[in-house]
Design a protein around this motif. Structure first.
Motif, short mmCIF file in Angstrom:
data_model
loop_
_atom_site.label_atom_id
_atom_site.label_comp_id
_atom_site.label_asym_id
_atom_site.label_seq_id
_atom_site.Cartn_x
_atom_site.Cartn_y
_atom_site.Cartn_z
N GLN A 196 32.45 -46.09 17.79
CA GLN A 196 32.03 -44.86 18.46
C GLN A 196 31.48 -43.89 17.42
OE1 GLN A 196 31.97 -44.49 21.64
NE2 GLN A 196 33.41 -46.01 22.43
N ASP A 199 31.00 -40.57 18.55
CA ASP A 199 31.57 -39.32 19.05
C ASP A 199 33.09 -39.42 19.06
OD1 ASP A 199 32.60 -37.84 21.76
OD2 ASP A 199 31.02 -36.70 20.74
N LYS A 231 34.79 -39.53 22.51
CA LYS A 231 34.77 -40.86 23.14
C LYS A 231 35.77 -41.80 22.48
CE LYS A 231 29.98 -40.58 24.73
NZ LYS A 231 28.61 -41.15 24.63
N ASP A 257 28.79 -33.85 10.97
CA ASP A 257 29.08 -34.65 12.16
C ASP A 257 29.60 -33.81 13.32
OD1 ASP A 257 28.29 -36.97 10.92
OD2 ASP A 257 30.30 -37.60 10.34
N ASP A 315 32.51 -32.26 13.30
CA ASP A 315 33.93 -32.54 13.43
C ASP A 315 34.83 -31.54 12.72
OD1 ASP A 315 33.16 -34.85 14.75
OD2 ASP A 315 33.31 -36.12 12.96
#
Length: 363
Positions: free
Chosen positions: A57, A59, A62, A316, A318
């Motif tokens: 993945q 994401d 997800k 990213d 994050d």
């Protein structure tokens, strides 16, 4: 954005007593009856274990959803077989492990003896995509000092055979009994990595490349580097945090490699001490600072990991998620702290297991 995937090993337990159950064959049989199975469930070294692997993945949301789904499916198949699943890296209650019946596992039992029978430990392996073996080895050389911090964050194995081990991650100490496990020297190139791995296999001490249990390695099956230092995490959110940090460490290492920055030259002897300290302390007390290898408060070391990977995390999208996840762990504790607090509150290891069964399926 690099993809990341997670492999988790779950403990099969009796839903009433909390004791481990050797039911993996029955659970896998139920999983195989699904018309359209979505979880990649596999057997493991011991019959009290069940492994699943997520799909790659990009994401993190997800990835989190898939871990939650796979855990729920594992729990459903376990119920059908008369047991339950717990994301515990060791069994809190005493257990006599049952080695699986496959040829590979029989070879291991004959080769390693009691080491195999004491290896009922459960980890979380994180795969991060890389653009070839050269890039992968450049990553392996540069992430070495940061791996103990991932162990400390994920630590979820304080109990061993019915007693407190005094460690936060006793799983990692048991894992070190394998002859090929642990930190590595610098490789410098993919050719040197392959040469050393081939030399290890040629000794006959390990069966094949799949038994090279470095803390981080080139995956034998996928175009990834595989991080192997984390305990299976009690909460799915912690597993995602570890995966996010692993991906950010990869991206940071690749940038350093492309810019010509040399990896830190820490010796394996000192890296082993850092790994021991992380296993012992977890997030309580002190760790060895990845850059100086001197003692520092765990919170300061985690902050330094976030600073080291900050640009990659931000790129990213994050960074906020990881900051919040790390802060929550530091406030409320990792799995090891949660388990000890449960025992203090209930006085029963059986109740600890029961509570962890419930937490395993929480979102």
């Amino acid at each position: 954005m690099r993809t990341v995937g997670v492999e988790e090993e779950l403990l099969l337990v009796d839903p009433d007593s909390g004791e481990p159950r050797a039911q993996s064959s029955a659970v896998l049989a139920h999983a195989g009856r699904d018309v359209a199975p979505r979880g990649a469930f596999e057997e493991e070294l011991h019959d009290q274990m069940l492994e699943f692997a997520t799909r790659p993945q990009a994401d993190l949301g997800k990835l989190h959803a898939e871990i939650v789904r796979c855990r729920a499916e594992a729990a459903r198949h376990a119920r059908e077989a008369g047991c339950a699943v717990a994301a515990l890296a060791t069994s809190p209650l005493p257990v006599t492990p049952c080695v699986g019946g496959g040829r590979r596992y029989r070879w291991m039992a004959a080769q390693y003896g009691v080491v195999v029978h004491e290896q009922l430990v459960l980890g979380c392996h994180v795969h991060v995509a890389v653009g070839g073996d050269e890039e992968g080895v450049a990553v392996i050389d540069r992430v070495r000092p940061w791996l103990p911090v991932l162990c400390a964050l994920s630590a979820n194995s304080p109990f061993w055979q019915g007693r407190d081990s005094s460690y936060s991650s006793y799983r990692s100490r048991v894992w070190q009994r394998w002859p090929s496990a642990g930190p590595t020297e610098l490789f410098g190139s993919a050719a040197e990595y392959r040469r050393r791995v081939a030399g290890m296999v040629a000794t006959g001490t390990i069966l094949d490349e799949g038994m090279v249990y470095f803390d981080v390695r080139l995956s034998p099956r996928y175009p990834t580097v595989e991080f192997r230092v984390a305990d299976v995490c009690l909460d799915a959110r912690t597993a995602v945090l570890v995966a996010a940090l692993a991906r950010a460490l990869v991206e940071t290492a690749v940038r350093e490699w492309r810019e010509g920055a040399a990896p830190a030259g820490h010796s394996v002897s000192l890296l082993r001490l850092a790994a021991w300290r992380a296993a012992r302390s977890g997030l309580t007390g002190e760790l060895l600072h990845p850059e100086t290898l001197r003692r520092a408060p765990a919170a300061a070391v985690v902050d330094r990991l976030l600073a080291h990977t900050g640009e990659a995390l931000a790129a990213d999208g994050d960074l906020d998620r990881v900051r919040e996840g790390a802060a929550e762990l530091l406030r409320h504790g990792n799995g090891a702290r949660v388990q000890r607090e449960l025992l203090e509150r209930t006085g029963s290891l059986r109740e600890v297991v029961a509570a962890c069964v419930d937490r395993t399926q929480a979102a």
